[in-house]
Design a protein around this motif. Structure first.
Motif, mmCIF file in Angstrom:
data_model
loop_
_atom_site.group_PDB
_atom_site.id
_atom_site.type_symbol
_atom_site.label_atom_id
_atom_site.label_comp_id
_atom_site.label_asym_id
_atom_site.label_seq_id
_atom_site.Cartn_x
_atom_site.Cartn_y
_atom_site.Cartn_z
ATOM 1 N N ALA A 8 0.854 -1.206 0.000
ATOM 2 C CA ALA A 8 0.000 0.000 0.000
ATOM 3 C C ALA A 8 0.885 1.248 0.000
ATOM 4 O O ALA A 8 0.629 2.200 -0.758
ATOM 5 C CB ALA A 8 -0.924 0.001 1.220
ATOM 6 N N CYS A 66 -4.048 -2.046 1.303
ATOM 7 C CA CYS A 66 -3.904 -3.110 0.304
ATOM 8 C C CYS A 66 -4.504 -4.365 0.926
ATOM 9 O O CYS A 66 -4.229 -4.673 2.095
ATOM 10 C CB CYS A 66 -2.426 -3.325 -0.002
ATOM 11 S SG CYS A 66 -2.044 -4.930 -0.711
ATOM 12 N N THR A 76 -5.803 -2.532 -4.149
ATOM 13 C CA THR A 76 -5.427 -1.315 -3.413
ATOM 14 C C THR A 76 -6.623 -0.370 -3.395
ATOM 15 O O THR A 76 -7.374 -0.290 -4.373
ATOM 16 C CB THR A 76 -4.230 -0.607 -4.068
ATOM 17 O OG1 THR A 76 -4.508 -0.419 -5.466
ATOM 18 C CG2 THR A 76 -2.947 -1.386 -3.905
#
Ligand SMILES: Cc1ncc(COP(=O)(O)O)c(C=O)c1O
Length: 382
Positions: free
Chosen positions: A50, A58, A202
């Motif tokens: 992420a 994420c 994401t």
């Protein structure tokens, strides 16, 4: 006579050789941990990925295909909804739409970038359109400024297929941070590849992330408490541990891919009868593939590209064709009712594309061999 060594389209062993000891140590650590599903390795990889993409969250899963499917379900894309996308992509971009009962609406591509022709998107919007699904093919970014404007004007969701574009940017932001959801694949040949299957979603939206996680875990909201019908889609602890070793090298590998692409563009600049790939101004490609076109005016018979490919093979250069047929002409998608001729660029490009060897570790000498062999092949095949 000295045997010629073949240059493969991709060679992951060169990349892994440099990290051999670290990859082995990471795998052994997981082996000894006794924790093979979930756990700290997966959570740590999610945090680091992420951060790399620049999103709040994420959620890891089993593949890029699942990332798309879980993302669509989290966004409640449902039967009757239409989603606008490209017919020139890997089937996994579109399969998940069919699985949630949504209708893929194809728009032709820009033959220079191979991505969705953004200027044609608005004409394809109907009262049923819920979302746009750009695919950043071969690592080349789609114009996310124009697409974002269209999404806002028409109140549409955006799902980015970033499977081939991990680390690519539009402006100064990584792809996968523009849409409501970005979908990534860690298939071994991707820019960040696991040693098996893997994927991730994401997002900046914690509720969407929670829904992705719920669908990936059988639709459970508590132990044996099923709110929705879900599935089993997890990133193994082993793959997470291996990806944690590889992630810090992603930028350097992507830079190497860019240098290789720049060198190909120089070496091939004056070759007749081809079209070289173009990155849109404002975009940074990560060159998952270096795909050029062998120009071919005919629309039937054996593509000129295939004969050139044979010559290259005889010269010890293995190439790939991504993708020989656009999806709207495939039997699996015949139910959508599209006809040949409806997406002329997608159809033409499918006959013309040729992907040259492209991987971190490919040497300048090898690239020169590829360029010389291509020059000879083009001269030999009228
Ligand atoms: C454009 C695109 N989308 C989706 C996927 C699906 O990813 P996976 O193979 O991890 O399921 C791929 C993988 O090849 C891909 O190239």
């Amino acid at each position: 006579m000295k045997a010629i060594t073949t240059i493969p389209p991709v060679d992951l062993t060169r990349q892994h050789a440099l990290l051999n000891a670290q990859l082995q140590a990471a795998a052994i650590e997981v082996l000894h941990s006794g924790r093979y599903i979930g756990g700290e390795k997966v959570a740590e990889f999610e945090r680091q990925f992420a951060a790399a993409i620049g999103t709040r969250i994420c959620a890891a899963c089993n593949s890029g295909t699942d990332a798309l499917l879980l993302g669509l379900r989290a966004l409640e894309i449902a039967p009757g909804d239409e989603v606008i996308t490209t017919p020139f992509t890997f089937a996994a971009s579109v399969e998940p739409l069919a699985f949630v009962g949504a209708r893929p609406i194809f728009v032709d591509i820009d033959p220079a970038t191979y991505n969705l022709e953004v200027t044609q998107v608005e004409a394809a919007i109907s009262a049923r359109t819920r979302a746009l699904l750009p695919v950043h093919l071969f690592g080349q970014p789609t114009d996310m400024t124009q697409l974002g404007d269209i999404a806002r004007r028409h109140d549409l969701l955006t799902i980015e297929d970033c499977a081939q574009a991990t680390g690519a940017c539009w402006g100064d932001r990584a792809l996968g941070s523009f849409g409501e959801i970005g979908c990534f694949s860690f298939f071994p040949t991707k820019n960040l590849g696991a040693l098996g299957d893997g994927g991730a979603v994401t997002t900046d939206d914690p509720e969407l992330a929670a829904r992705v996680r719920m669908f990936a875990n059988h639709g459970q909201v508590g132990r044996y408490d099923y709110l929705e019908i879900g599935t089993n889609s997890r990133l193994d602890a082993l793959q997470a541990a291996l990806l944690l070793v590889k992630l810090p090298h992603l930028d350097a590998w992507n830079l190497q891919r860019c240098q290789i692409a720049t060198r190909y563009l120089e070496l091939l600049a004056s070759l007749p009868g081809i079209a070289l790939p173009i990155t849109l101004p404002g975009g940074t490609s990560v060159w998952n593939q270096f795909t050029l076109r062998i120009l071919d005016d005919r629309s039937d018979g054996e593509p000129r590209r295939d004969r050139i490919r044979e010559h290259l093979r005889a010269a010890g250069i293995d190439t790939m064709v991504y993708y020989p047929y656009p999806l709207h002409l495939q039997p699996a998608y015949a139910y959508l009712g599209y006809r040949a001729g409806q997406f002329p660029y997608a159809e033409r490009v499918a006959r013309e594309v040729l992907s040259l060897p492209m991987f971190p570790g490919l040497t300048a000498d090898e690239q020169e061999r590829v360029a010389l062999a291509l020059k000879d092949a083009i001269a030999a095949v009228a």
